[in-house]
Design a protein around this motif. Structure first.
Motif, mmCIF file in Angstrom:
data_model
loop_
_atom_site.group_PDB
_atom_site.id
_atom_site.type_symbol
_atom_site.label_atom_id
_atom_site.label_comp_id
_atom_site.label_asym_id
_atom_site.label_seq_id
_atom_site.Cartn_x
_atom_site.Cartn_y
_atom_site.Cartn_z
ATOM 1 N N TRP A 20 18.942 53.124 57.559
ATOM 2 C CA TRP A 20 17.794 52.440 58.491
ATOM 3 C C TRP A 20 18.574 51.430 59.506
ATOM 4 O O TRP A 20 18.038 50.540 59.914
ATOM 5 C CB TRP A 20 16.970 51.678 57.336
ATOM 6 N N PHE B 230 21.884 36.261 42.527
ATOM 7 C CA PHE B 230 22.803 36.020 43.443
ATOM 8 C C PHE B 230 22.013 36.400 44.551
ATOM 9 O O PHE B 230 21.469 37.605 45.208
ATOM 10 C CB PHE B 230 24.003 36.529 43.337
ATOM 11 N N TYR B 231 22.038 35.382 45.867
ATOM 12 C CA TYR B 231 21.384 35.717 47.080
ATOM 13 C C TYR B 231 21.679 34.779 48.158
ATOM 14 O O TYR B 231 22.703 33.886 47.969
ATOM 15 C CB TYR B 231 19.804 35.537 47.101
ATOM 16 N N THR C 80 31.877 45.710 42.934
ATOM 17 C CA THR C 80 32.597 46.351 43.462
ATOM 18 C C THR C 80 34.183 45.838 43.626
ATOM 19 O O THR C 80 34.949 45.952 43.121
ATOM 20 C CB THR C 80 32.682 47.300 44.655
ATOM 21 N N ILE C 81 34.070 44.838 44.429
ATOM 22 C CA ILE C 81 35.241 43.685 44.443
ATOM 23 C C ILE C 81 35.487 43.303 43.230
ATOM 24 O O ILE C 81 36.672 42.972 42.952
ATOM 25 C CB ILE C 81 34.704 42.632 45.583
ATOM 26 N N LEU D 5 30.098 37.456 51.017
ATOM 27 C CA LEU D 5 31.062 38.204 50.241
ATOM 28 C C LEU D 5 32.670 37.813 50.468
ATOM 29 O O LEU D 5 33.360 37.444 49.579
ATOM 30 C CB LEU D 5 31.000 39.791 50.517
ATOM 31 N N ARG E 215 22.729 46.050 47.889
ATOM 32 C CA ARG E 215 24.201 46.427 48.365
ATOM 33 C C ARG E 215 25.089 45.393 48.426
ATOM 34 O O ARG E 215 26.146 45.668 47.713
ATOM 35 C CB ARG E 215 24.058 47.431 49.624
ATOM 36 N N MET E 216 24.598 44.221 48.733
ATOM 37 C CA MET E 216 25.479 42.997 48.640
ATOM 38 C C MET E 216 26.002 42.778 47.184
ATOM 39 O O MET E 216 27.143 42.695 46.887
ATOM 40 C CB MET E 216 24.879 41.796 49.323
ATOM 41 N N LEU F 26 37.875 45.728 41.219
ATOM 42 C CA LEU F 26 39.320 46.000 41.754
ATOM 43 C C LEU F 26 40.328 45.567 40.616
ATOM 44 O O LEU F 26 40.242 44.437 40.232
ATOM 45 C CB LEU F 26 39.487 45.377 42.996
ATOM 46 N N TRP G 244 29.431 30.594 44.264
ATOM 47 C CA TRP G 244 28.608 31.487 45.132
ATOM 48 C C TRP G 244 27.882 30.718 46.077
ATOM 49 O O TRP G 244 27.579 30.551 47.216
ATOM 50 C CB TRP G 244 27.826 32.511 44.601
ATOM 51 N N PHE G 245 26.995 29.743 45.402
ATOM 52 C CA PHE G 245 26.016 28.966 45.984
ATOM 53 C C PHE G 245 26.688 27.664 46.912
ATOM 54 O O PHE G 245 26.126 27.452 47.896
ATOM 55 C CB PHE G 245 24.888 28.637 45.285
ATOM 56 N N GLN H 65 33.618 37.723 38.676
ATOM 57 C CA GLN H 65 32.680 38.019 39.634
ATOM 58 C C GLN H 65 32.168 39.426 39.141
ATOM 59 O O GLN H 65 30.731 39.532 39.317
ATOM 60 C CB GLN H 65 33.503 38.377 41.011
ATOM 61 N N ALA I 171 37.315 47.273 50.500
ATOM 62 C CA ALA I 171 35.922 47.204 50.024
ATOM 63 C C ALA I 171 34.850 46.610 50.963
ATOM 64 O O ALA I 171 33.881 47.039 50.844
ATOM 65 C CB ALA I 171 35.706 46.342 48.518
ATOM 66 N N ALA J 214 28.391 45.395 46.102
ATOM 67 C CA ALA J 214 29.685 45.263 46.739
ATOM 68 C C ALA J 214 30.366 44.125 45.934
ATOM 69 O O ALA J 214 31.606 43.914 45.681
ATOM 70 C CB ALA J 214 29.644 44.785 48.025
ATOM 71 N N MET J 215 29.850 43.107 45.411
ATOM 72 C CA MET J 215 30.238 42.100 44.780
ATOM 73 C C MET J 215 30.784 42.619 43.346
ATOM 74 O O MET J 215 31.865 42.273 43.071
ATOM 75 C CB MET J 215 29.049 41.304 44.444
ATOM 76 N N THR K 84 31.124 33.518 34.288
ATOM 77 C CA THR K 84 30.010 33.842 35.033
ATOM 78 C C THR K 84 29.080 32.673 35.530
ATOM 79 O O THR K 84 28.487 32.928 36.555
ATOM 80 C CB THR K 84 29.103 34.844 34.248
ATOM 81 N N ILE L 294 31.149 30.861 38.477
ATOM 82 C CA ILE L 294 31.187 31.613 39.874
ATOM 83 C C ILE L 294 29.805 31.404 40.370
ATOM 84 O O ILE L 294 29.892 31.464 41.848
ATOM 85 C CB ILE L 294 31.395 33.085 39.413
ATOM 86 N N ASN M 193 31.501 40.385 36.256
ATOM 87 C CA ASN M 193 30.397 40.040 35.232
ATOM 88 C C ASN M 193 29.269 39.468 35.607
ATOM 89 O O ASN M 193 28.162 39.923 35.241
ATOM 90 C CB ASN M 193 31.257 39.275 34.070
ATOM 91 N N ALA M 194 29.454 38.653 36.574
ATOM 92 C CA ALA M 194 28.244 37.919 37.015
ATOM 93 C C ALA M 194 27.339 38.952 37.627
ATOM 94 O O ALA M 194 26.244 38.857 37.683
ATOM 95 C CB ALA M 194 28.903 36.640 38.089
ATOM 96 N N ARG N 164 38.483 38.091 39.693
ATOM 97 C CA ARG N 164 37.572 39.299 39.793
ATOM 98 C C ARG N 164 36.599 39.657 38.739
ATOM 99 O O ARG N 164 35.613 40.244 38.777
ATOM 100 C CB ARG N 164 38.420 40.315 40.189
ATOM 101 N N PHE O 173 31.495 48.556 52.362
ATOM 102 C CA PHE O 173 30.279 48.054 52.201
ATOM 103 C C PHE O 173 29.769 48.030 53.624
ATOM 104 O O PHE O 173 28.465 48.421 53.687
ATOM 105 C CB PHE O 173 30.160 46.509 51.807
ATOM 106 N N ALA P 157 25.418 39.158 54.981
ATOM 107 C CA ALA P 157 25.990 39.536 53.408
ATOM 108 C C ALA P 157 27.545 39.411 53.578
ATOM 109 O O ALA P 157 28.418 39.106 52.511
ATOM 110 C CB ALA P 157 25.644 40.624 53.407
ATOM 111 N N GLU Q 158 17.224 46.074 50.276
ATOM 112 C CA GLU Q 158 18.154 46.985 49.933
ATOM 113 C C GLU Q 158 19.358 46.255 50.380
ATOM 114 O O GLU Q 158 20.314 46.555 49.605
ATOM 115 C CB GLU Q 158 18.048 48.150 50.814
ATOM 116 N N MET Q 159 19.502 45.532 51.535
ATOM 117 C CA MET Q 159 20.641 44.914 51.693
ATOM 118 C C MET Q 159 21.046 44.004 50.754
ATOM 119 O O MET Q 159 22.426 43.815 50.475
ATOM 120 C CB MET Q 159 20.690 43.901 53.138
ATOM 121 N N PRO R 213 36.727 36.732 45.315
ATOM 122 C CA PRO R 213 37.713 36.343 44.340
ATOM 123 C C PRO R 213 38.806 35.693 44.925
ATOM 124 O O PRO R 213 39.844 34.976 44.602
ATOM 125 C CB PRO R 213 37.954 37.433 43.390
#
Lengths: 322, 506
Positions: free
Chosen positions: B479, A229-230, A248-249, B496, A241-242, A252, B420-421, A266, B467, A245-246, B413, B416, A268-269, A263, B471, B492, A237-238, B501
């Motif tokens: 940084w 996923f990008y 983490t969400i 998100l 962290r993204m 929930l 996402w894309f 997401q 959440a 966060a994915m 998965t 999703i 699992n992915a 959720r 983030f 980002a 690092e961002m 979801p």
């Protein structure tokens, strides 16, 4: 991911509709003998398949053993993998392993019936004969180093002729119209880990119903190597962290089953790349070679789609060229 | 195109005694069935004895009476269309519930496509000839049509009468079928079912053109009863009825031309079985006559099991929980009394309290995709969407099989990944570049607010908002001496939010 879908969905509705197979039909049509193959002991089947990584039903010539080996090596490294191949469509079991000596066979297959000595003998049950076109399968079956097992005469009483009912029963491994977990999924529910999607993968655009679990994570992906996923102009690092966060969400809690499903998918992915199993050196070398090959063809594909704008991770912050 | 068998229709039909109602109309397909013959509903607890069905005391479908605000208007636009364009939910909310629903269910005239026409590589689409352009062509209609419910119902019918170009192998026929589904989208189900029965793509897909008197083919008859009109294993029909109905559907044929495919679809009386047939033999609603294809299509709708099947299946496209027994009964009654009007039943469902008070529904992948384009005001300018749709589990004109898409597989998965894309691709036009990012002093709270606004202020649950804020805070201190990275954070956050979801359900 099946635990979230026990409520009312359109597919469930169809499934319920296609549920109580054959209600009102006689259990077995009058005069129908016990089908050939019924007497094959479970033990003889298990003996033939014991210790083998693969049990292939109805493999065609295009799926070579080498292809399986390569797939297994790539997916697992040192670990054992069970590969289940579902070939969409149908084969006439009465033709594949034909009970040529049974008088009822000629009645049921007036046009297709084989001559009593056509094809090849099937030593495990002498009432059956391999169809002449099944030579490749027969050769695999006879080769002890391959060890194909066959399961003839599978059925259930009072079939209603619905493709969807029969397929559903096969997928869940039970004649239960409302079952929502697959036969492989239930196995993983017992022995699997809660958050390791890699333990059960459908190499497909959607999760195979066979693999549907009640509790543990499983996954579906049509292309493992590109599963990442990008997004544009998010790096290093961002980007990590993204993805965190994915996840983490995704984890929930939600009291709503449909939101919970969204959720969980997401989560699992997001957790998948991290759960990719470590592997042996030899496997890594093979995998690297394969990756190079595939990256090449992926680039070619992207070009043909007119999509050259793929953002990759960069070591330095992005600077606009223009 | 004028089959002779159809003309022999009602004269010789001998209905079972229970159904010989004196008031029975002979022309249309709208014979009300006495409620005593009504079968039990599959998922509700109702039994066979419905309330007395005198038209005057016909049960009313409940109407939602709670607040109809922004949230409700958004949900309505997602369920009956493809989500709001900027400002559209506010406009709809101002109308009030009934006017809002009617603005969708009672469109006038032909639809207009608002906004820039779709292109690929700067050229117009070629839906009949270029791979994937069929998908883009319809997706564009979903994005731009000013009659969103017509498009949404066309999608419902594409799933209901699922036909795949995998076997039809002729995009022209698929698009012609699509036009038929659209033309009949909100009309009478009787007309829709008849048109679908002799639709060329369907005739290829379910072997209608191979179904002849001399060698009947059961494919269409079986699916027509199992998936389209009655439902399996409810006692609505038997295996014998499948075979009988197949004989009634005989007679259609096409010519194969190399390089073109099947063409010249026509009814050939010499292939049609005109013998007397009995359907539902042994029941109180048995029918006997020299039935042809038109009768076959219509008689299944007159089978007393049809209306409950129709209502429940249609409901399931809009509400993710079964209707109460009384709602089910009221909708069935409305369906019959309205002459099988699709628009009236859909309107009643869209006004129902369960739609606004109940759980969310998963957005079909193509609905999510169209909604993104609408929210961002984007036109289709490349062919990304058809293969992202495939990844997300829904490639138009290629449903997996005749029972349509499996909506249980729309959030796993693999799918999703496609979703996402889709978001990534729509966001490409709003990507913030570090060099010139103006928000270089924004706080985490501001960053989240700006990102939300940039993707059209979608509804987010509190826990998701928290959440996102976490983030934004977590990525701030390390940084972040370099303000340029705030652009990365912004990108980002937008990703998100757009793919969250919360946004996959409505």
């Amino acid at each position: 991911m099946a635990d979230c879908c026990n409520d009312f969905t359109r597919s469930q509705l169809l499934r319920n509709g296609a549920a109580r197979a054959g209600q009102g039909l006689p259990a077995i049509e009058p005069g129908m003998p016990v089908p050939a193959g019924t007497g094959m002991s479970r033990r003889s089947m298990l003996l033939r398949s014991a210790g083998l990584a693969l049990a292939v039903y109805g493999a065609g010539r295009t799926l070579t053993p080498q292809a399986f080996e390569a797939a297994v090596a790539e997916a697992a490294g040192e670990r054992k993998v069970l590969i289940s191949i579902f070939m969409d469509g149908g084969a006439d079991a009465l033709s594949l392993l034909a009970p040529t000596g049974d008088p009822r066979y000629r009645v049921l297959r007036p046009q297709l019936a084989l001559a009593p000595d056509a094809g090849w003998a099937f030593p495990a049950d002498t009432r059956l004969r391999w169809h002449p076109s099944a030579q490749g399968l027969r050769e695999l079956w006879e080769d002890p180093s391959v060890g194909v097992a066959v399961a003839p005469a599978i059925g259930y009483t009072s079939p209603n002729q619905s493709h969807f009912t029969s397929r559903h029963y096969w997928e869940v491994g039970a004649t239960d119209p409302n079952a929502s977990t697959g036969w492989l999924g239930r196995y993983l529910d017992r022995v699997g880990q809660p958050d390791l999607p890699i333990q059960g993968i459908s190499l497909d655009g959607s999760l195979s119903p066979q693999l549907a679990t009640a509790s543990v994570a499983v996954a579906a992906a049509s292309n493992l190597r590109s599963y990442s996923f990008y997004t544009d102009v998010v790096y290093n690092e961002m980007q990590d962290r993204m993805r965190a966060a994915m996840a983490t969400i995704g984890t929930l809690p939600s009291g709503n089953p449909i939101m919970a499903q969204a959720r969980k998918a997401q989560a699992n992915a997001a957790s998948w790349p991290a759960s990719w199993p470590p592997s042996a050196t030899g496997h890594r070398r093979r995998a690297r070679a394969t990756r190079r090959r595939r990256a090449h063809s992926r680039r070619a594909r992207r070009r043909s789609r007119g999509c050259s704008r793929r953002t990759t991770r960069r070591a330095t912050p992005f600077r606009c060229a223009a | 195109m004028t089959p002779t068998a159809a003309k022999a229709r009602p004269a010789k039909v001998t209905a079972a005694p229970a159904l010989v109602a004196p008031s029975k109309p002979t022309g249309g397909g709208t014979v009300p069935v006495p409620t005593s013959a009504a079968p039990p509903v599959t998922t509700a607890t109702k039994t066979g004895s419905a309330p007395a069905a005198a038209p005057a005391s016909a049960p009313k479908v409940p109407v939602y009476t709670g607040t109809f605000g922004l949230r409700e208007a958004q949900r309505l636009l997602w369920r009956a269309g493809f989500g709001p364009k900027p400002g559209q939910a506010e406009q709809l909310a101002a109308k009030g519930l009934v006017a809002a629903v009617r603005s969708l269910t009672r469109p006038t005239g032909t639809a207009s496509l608002v906004g820039a026409a779709p292109t690929v590589n700067g050229k117009p689409l070629a839906p009949s000839t270029s791979w994937g352009h069929d998908h883009l062509w319809w997706l564009d209609r979903m994005v731009r049509s000013d009659q969103p419910l017509v498009e949404r119902m066309t999608l419902v019918w594409h799933d209901w009468f699922a036909t795949s170009n995998r076997d039809v192998d002729n995009a022209k026929l698929m698009i012609a079928q699509n036009e038929t589904l659209r033309r009949r989208a909100l009309g009478s189900f009787t007309d829709l079912a008849a048109d679908v029965t002799v639709d060329p793509a369907m005739l290829v897909w379910l072997s209608g053109i191979a179904n002849r008197r001399q060698a009947p083919n059961e494919n269409y008859a079986r699916e027509y009863m199992e998936l389209f009109t009655l439902g399996a294993d409810r006692g609505a029909y038997t295996e014998t009825d499948v075979r009988t109905l197949a004989r009634a559907f005989t007679g259609w044929v096409a010519t194969w031309t190399d390089g073109v495919g099947f063409e010249n679809f026509r009814f050939d009386p010499s292939r049609a079985d005109t013998a007397t047939k009995t359907l539902w033999a042994g029941t109180s609603y048995a029918r006997t006559g020299p039935f042809g294809w038109r009768d076959a299509a219509r008689l299944c709708l007159e089978n007393p099991y049809h209306r409950s099947f129709f209502v429940l299946k249609l409901w399931s496209y809009f509400v993710p929980s079964p209707p109460s027994a009384s709602t089910q009964a009221a909708l069935e009654s409305l369906y019959e009394s309205s002459g099988r009007s699709i628009a009236q039943v859909v309107e009643a469902i869209l006004l129902h309290p369960d739609l606004y008070q109940g759980a969310p529904l998963v957005k079909p992948p193509v609905v999510y995709n169209a909604g993104l384009l609408r929210a961002f005001g984007q036109a289709i300018t490349d062919d990304t969407w058809y293969w992202r749709g495939e990844q997300a589990g829904q490639r138009l004109f290629l449903p997996p099989n005749v029972s349509g898409w499996n909506d249980r597989a729309w959030l796993d998965t693999s799918s999703i990944y496609g979703r996402w894309f889709m978001a990534q691709h729509v966001l490409r036009t709003t990507v913030r570049m570090p060099e010139n990012y103006a928000g270089s002093t924004e706080t985490p709270e501001q960053a989240v607010a700006i990102a939300r606004a940039a993707v059209g202020n979608p509804a987010l649950t509190t826990e998701t908002s928290n959440a996102l804020l976490a983030f934004a805070q977590m990525t701030a201190p390390l940084w972040w001496g370099d303000p340029l990275y705030r652009a990365h954070r912004q990108n980002a956050l937008r990703q998100l939010i757009a793919s969250s979801p919360d946004g996959q359900v409505c």
